[in-house]
Design an enzyme around this catalytic site. Sequence first.
Site: not given
Length: 349
Positions: A31, A34, A38, A53, A149
């Site tokens: 998808l 980051g 992943t 994740k 973030d």
Amino acid sequence: MNYTEVLKMGFSLNWSARDCSSCERSNAKELRDGGFGTVYYGILRDGREVAVKRLYEHNCKRVEQFMNEVDILTRLRHPNLVSLYGCISRTCRELLLVYEYIPNGTVADHLHGDLAKPGALPFPTRMKIAVETGSALAYLHTSDIIHRDVKTNNILLDNNFLVKVADFGLSRLFPTDVTHVSTAPQGTPGYVDPEYHECYQLTEKSDVFSFGVVLIELISSMPAVDITRHRHEINLSNMAMNKIQNHMLHELVDPSLGFESDCTVKNMITDVAELAFQCLQYDKEMRPSMVVVLEALKDIQHKDYIKDKEEINISADDVVLLKNDPVPLSPDSALNWNISTSSTSNGSC
């Protein structure tokens, strides 16, 4: 399900939860990729779609971020925060987190990424995104949690453009008996609070600054950082502050939003820009709290700008008549006019 439990539900990817190293050899649908891992698409055995994740490296730093995200997400419940379904046990060589699947990409995708199309994200939808993101952040702050973030890549959208704020690996539980926490600066370039970056002091106002950048992205459709722009405008926050201060907002706004053709949109965007300007103040003490920002956004979203425009037009007609009247204005009349224009100026074009 906590960290020590195996994800008994299981998930049907092309790799096994029992042999996590096969992730690298799998054809599982990726998808996004980051800074910390992943994210893959998967399906639980009960049919639920999930996002899995996989953190990049199994080292102390990654374990800390993994545990931090599990700890925070298991204690939070909010309609605009992504839900954590479970995690892999300590026996696995990889660190995997299993979330609800949000199918419609990120806000960044729709503003200036692969899903961006002129006119496809009208301003009312952008206002809805701003309010729902603000609601999630205000909830985090009242729960003594700083996201750290906040960015459009971490704001997910479902098919109805409902917001789900994600990625809590950097988040910090904030002690209730202190005003700030000293910590090495982390976050994404373009979104990091400049005072935090300079002083290493983390507060909830750091999230407010980042959210200010998100607001500017929503009205401009520009990325937070773009090295192809003029060197003084590489950071969107710098560009926005300059444009707003110099009354050049029209140069910042996405032309497809109708800023020049729709008075209501123009006034809403102007109010959002003014709010973003407050969020982007260098001195954190000058920034509003997320609760105040959220209430301001709701006011903008529901304000009757057409009614305000009618009121200012009537007041302007009265002034023309008074100018033609030989009787001079009394001090009280002049004062009332000044108050009237200042309180309704945002409602005019």
